[in-house]
Design a protein around this motif. Sequence first.
Motif, PDB file in Angstrom:
ATOM      1  N   PRO A  33      12.203 -27.214  24.732  1.00  0.00           N
ATOM      2  CA  PRO A  33      13.234 -26.165  24.765  1.00  0.00           C
ATOM      3  C   PRO A  33      14.606 -26.623  24.275  1.00  0.00           C
ATOM      4  O   PRO A  33      15.405 -25.818  23.814  1.00  0.00           O
ATOM      5  N   ASP A  34      14.888 -27.924  24.360  1.00  0.00           N
ATOM      6  CA  ASP A  34      16.203 -28.408  23.917  1.00  0.00           C
ATOM      7  C   ASP A  34      16.256 -28.669  22.410  1.00  0.00           C
ATOM      8  O   ASP A  34      17.297 -29.023  21.865  1.00  0.00           O
ATOM      9  N   GLY A  35      15.121 -28.506  21.718  1.00  0.00           N
ATOM     10  CA  GLY A  35      15.092 -28.680  20.273  1.00  0.00           C
ATOM     11  C   GLY A  35      15.138 -30.123  19.812  1.00  0.00           C
ATOM     12  O   GLY A  35      15.405 -30.387  18.643  1.00  0.00           O
ATOM     13  N   SER A  36      14.872 -31.066  20.699  1.00  0.00           N
ATOM     14  CA  SER A  36      14.996 -32.483  20.346  1.00  0.00           C
ATOM     15  C   SER A  36      13.979 -32.947  19.301  1.00  0.00           C
ATOM     16  O   SER A  36      14.157 -34.008  18.710  1.00  0.00           O
ATOM     17  N   ASN A  37      12.939 -32.175  19.046  1.00  0.00           N
ATOM     18  CA  ASN A  37      11.955 -32.546  18.031  1.00  0.00           C
ATOM     19  C   ASN A  37      12.176 -31.796  16.717  1.00  0.00           C
ATOM     20  O   ASN A  37      11.383 -31.907  15.803  1.00  0.00           O
ATOM     21  N   TRP A  38      13.241 -31.038  16.628  1.00  0.00           N
ATOM     22  CA  TRP A  38      13.488 -30.228  15.444  1.00  0.00           C
ATOM     23  C   TRP A  38      14.724 -30.688  14.698  1.00  0.00           C
ATOM     24  O   TRP A  38      15.651 -31.233  15.273  1.00  0.00           O
ATOM     25  N   GLU A  39      14.702 -30.415  13.407  1.00  0.00           N
ATOM     26  CA  GLU A  39      15.927 -30.472  12.621  1.00  0.00           C
ATOM     27  C   GLU A  39      15.806 -29.412  11.543  1.00  0.00           C
ATOM     28  O   GLU A  39      14.718 -29.138  11.044  1.00  0.00           O
ATOM     29  N   LEU A  40      16.920 -28.797  11.223  1.00  0.00           N
ATOM     30  CA  LEU A  40      16.929 -27.771  10.191  1.00  0.00           C
ATOM     31  C   LEU A  40      17.088 -28.444   8.840  1.00  0.00           C
ATOM     32  O   LEU A  40      17.991 -29.253   8.633  1.00  0.00           O
ATOM     33  N   LEU A  41      16.167 -28.115   7.924  1.00  0.00           N
ATOM     34  CA  LEU A  41      16.204 -28.654   6.565  1.00  0.00           C
ATOM     35  C   LEU A  41      16.042 -27.513   5.571  1.00  0.00           C
ATOM     36  O   LEU A  41      15.282 -26.575   5.824  1.00  0.00           O
ATOM     37  N   CYS A  42      16.725 -27.610   4.441  1.00  0.00           N
ATOM     38  CA  CYS A  42      16.497 -26.621   3.388  1.00  0.00           C
ATOM     39  C   CYS A  42      15.077 -26.835   2.856  1.00  0.00           C
ATOM     40  O   CYS A  42      14.463 -27.877   3.085  1.00  0.00           O
ATOM     41  N   ILE A  43      14.565 -25.850   2.150  1.00  0.00           N
ATOM     42  CA  ILE A  43      13.172 -25.947   1.699  1.00  0.00           C
ATOM     43  C   ILE A  43      12.943 -27.156   0.801  1.00  0.00           C
ATOM     44  O   ILE A  43      11.872 -27.753   0.821  1.00  0.00           O
ATOM     45  N   TYR A  44      13.952 -27.547   0.040  1.00  0.00           N
ATOM     46  CA  TYR A  44      13.797 -28.679  -0.870  1.00  0.00           C
ATOM     47  C   TYR A  44      13.725 -30.002  -0.102  1.00  0.00           C
ATOM     48  O   TYR A  44      12.850 -30.835  -0.354  1.00  0.00           O
ATOM     49  N   CYS A  45      14.635 -30.182   0.839  1.00  0.00           N
ATOM     50  CA  CYS A  45      14.625 -31.409   1.640  1.00  0.00           C
ATOM     51  C   CYS A  45      13.392 -31.465   2.536  1.00  0.00           C
ATOM     52  O   CYS A  45      12.840 -32.540   2.773  1.00  0.00           O
ATOM     53  N   HIS A  46      12.938 -30.306   3.019  1.00  0.00           N
ATOM     54  CA  HIS A  46      11.744 -30.262   3.859  1.00  0.00           C
ATOM     55  C   HIS A  46      10.520 -30.693   3.051  1.00  0.00           C
ATOM     56  O   HIS A  46       9.709 -31.506   3.518  1.00  0.00           O
ATOM     57  N   ASP A  47      10.391 -30.175   1.843  1.00  0.00           N
ATOM     58  CA  ASP A  47       9.283 -30.590   0.979  1.00  0.00           C
ATOM     59  C   ASP A  47       9.349 -32.087   0.695  1.00  0.00           C
ATOM     60  O   ASP A  47       8.336 -32.784   0.720  1.00  0.00           O
ATOM     61  N   ASN A  48      10.545 -32.589   0.430  1.00  0.00           N
ATOM     62  CA  ASN A  48      10.722 -34.010   0.153  1.00  0.00           C
ATOM     63  C   ASN A  48      10.320 -34.851   1.365  1.00  0.00           C
ATOM     64  O   ASN A  48       9.672 -35.892   1.218  1.00  0.00           O
ATOM     65  N   GLU A  49      10.696 -34.412   2.551  1.00  0.00           N
ATOM     66  CA  GLU A  49      10.353 -35.151   3.776  1.00  0.00           C
ATOM     67  C   GLU A  49       8.845 -35.247   3.951  1.00  0.00           C
ATOM     68  O   GLU A  49       8.306 -36.309   4.269  1.00  0.00           O
ATOM     69  N   HIS A  50       8.143 -34.147   3.723  1.00  0.00           N
ATOM     70  CA  HIS A  50       6.692 -34.172   3.869  1.00  0.00           C
ATOM     71  C   HIS A  50       6.026 -34.985   2.760  1.00  0.00           C
ATOM     72  O   HIS A  50       5.016 -35.646   2.999  1.00  0.00           O
ATOM     73  N   GLN A  51       6.592 -34.965   1.567  1.00  0.00           N
ATOM     74  CA  GLN A  51       6.053 -35.788   0.485  1.00  0.00           C
ATOM     75  C   GLN A  51       6.193 -37.264   0.819  1.00  0.00           C
ATOM     76  O   GLN A  51       5.275 -38.055   0.589  1.00  0.00           O
TER      77      GLN A  51
END
Length: 124
Positions: A68-86
């Motif tokens: 609930p505190d969001g400690s496992n989340w971070e907001l990323l733009c779609i480009y940075c999110h794709d890069n992170e998963h790559q």
Amino acid sequence: MKKIDTAKLDRIVGEARRAADERSQGYRERALKLFPWVCGRCAREFTRANVRELTVHHRDHDHHNNPPDGSNWELLCIYCHDNEHQRELEAQNYSEVSEEKRQAATHSPFAGLKSLLEGDGEQD
């Protein structure tokens, strides 16, 4: 003039409100309420007009881990999110290469340097 069925309208409005409440309990909606609308990597800022391009990244890559505190989340733009998963995929692929195939470098460019420096001082 048709008579308005207020009971039916109340039911529709109630269902719409319940659906909105359920959606707001989703991790994306909660993350958007918790954090500023800024990409955690490139610092791009978002508004209501383009917030659809802002995604929630699970730091531990477990989509079921939604504290609930969001400690496992971070907001990323779609480009940075794709890069992170790559990057994650490449790290997994690299770790699958056996240790036998990974050989340490055997060339030592400075191996004879000490003996050259301690020589008689003559130059060619």
